[in-house]
Write an enzyme that holds these catalytic residues in place. Structure first.
Site, mmCIF file in Angstrom:
data_model
loop_
_atom_site.group_PDB
_atom_site.id
_atom_site.type_symbol
_atom_site.label_atom_id
_atom_site.label_comp_id
_atom_site.label_asym_id
_atom_site.label_seq_id
_atom_site.Cartn_x
_atom_site.Cartn_y
_atom_site.Cartn_z
ATOM 1 N N ASP A 1 20.049 21.359 29.200
ATOM 2 C CA ASP A 1 20.123 21.623 27.763
ATOM 3 C C ASP A 1 21.524 21.276 27.294
ATOM 4 O OD1 ASP A 1 21.757 24.425 27.504
ATOM 5 O OD2 ASP A 1 20.555 24.361 29.334
ATOM 6 N N GLU B 1 14.803 21.691 44.424
ATOM 7 C CA GLU B 1 15.717 20.619 44.843
ATOM 8 C C GLU B 1 15.842 20.575 46.358
ATOM 9 O OE1 GLU B 1 18.721 20.362 41.016
ATOM 10 O OE2 GLU B 1 19.036 21.914 42.527
#
Length: 231
Positions: A191, A11
């Site tokens: 998730d 990132e």
């Protein structure tokens, strides 16, 4: 100056690629990248994993730079049944769920709570929706442990309004609150506890999350710049 705090190296690299006029320097061994993003001066920093690392790095940044606002991006595990992998969570509130002085203070000693800047939350929601990303503002549960299915069940029982769980937001929120710096926490879901069939391959997800974080940072900083110009 806007401080952008990213959770993963991928990132940081994706966001840095969006910056112009970059310059790197170090304080206390922590690398900081100066740059321009959509006409605003920004500072990019990797927080490290967990609340202590995030608190340490964010405090060093606050002590050495004229930070006016903080944008924190990263990943999290979904807790709410209404969310899916890839959705964006905007932390309107953050609770350190592993803070517990209830043995001395009673029920008020469970959890340490912080609130994000309401205007930043609203702008972040506008930006993410303009990108077509399913977005959920709400409570982020933050603590120093990876949350498995069993732990997720306990968190939902204790904090039924929690949308996701992760490991850095609580510390970053606490440091920002101490320094009276407005902040917003953005988390992409890698998730979801109740939807195991939705799990993505992590290597694939890292690339998706990094691109999305960089795009969100760009659009959010642009929105802040436009708001500042119109004032």
């Amino acid at each position: 100056m806007i401080l952008i705090v990213a959770a993963m190296e991928e990132e940081v690299a994706a966001i840095r690629a969006c910056l112009s006029d970059t310059k790197e320097e170090r304080y206390a061994g922590i690398p900081f990248v100066h740059g321009q993003l959509k006409g605003r001066e920004v500072l990019l920093m990797k927080s490290g994993v967990g609340k202590v690392a995030a608190a340490l790095t964010t405090t060093v940044a606050m002590e050495h730079y004229p930070i006016e606002a903080l944008l924190n991006v990263g990943t999290a595990g979904g807790l709410a049944r209404s969310v899916d992998v890839g959705d964006l969570i905007i932390g309107s509130a953050i609770v350190q769920y592993d803070y517990d002085t209830s043995a001395l203070d009673g029920p008020s000693g469970k959890g340490l709570w912080f609130s994000a800047d309401e205007a930043f939350v609203a702008r972040a929601q506008q930006v993410s929706e303009s990108l077509g990303v399913p977005t959920h503002p709400g409570l982020i549960a933050s603590g120093d442990r990876f949350v498995d299915h069993s732990m997720a069940t306990k968190l939902i029982e204790e904090y039924p309004q929690a949308v996701c769980a992760e490991m850095e937001a609580g510390a970053i929120a606490q440091v920002c609150t101490h320094y009276q710096i407005p902040f917003v926490i953005l988390r992409s879901l890698s998730d979801v506890a109740w939807k195991q069939e939705n799990a993505l391959d992590f290597e694939t997800y890292k690339e998706l999350a990094s691109r999305r974080s960089a795009q969100l940072c760009e659009r959010f900083v642009e929105a802040l710049a436009e708001a500042h110009t119109s004032e």
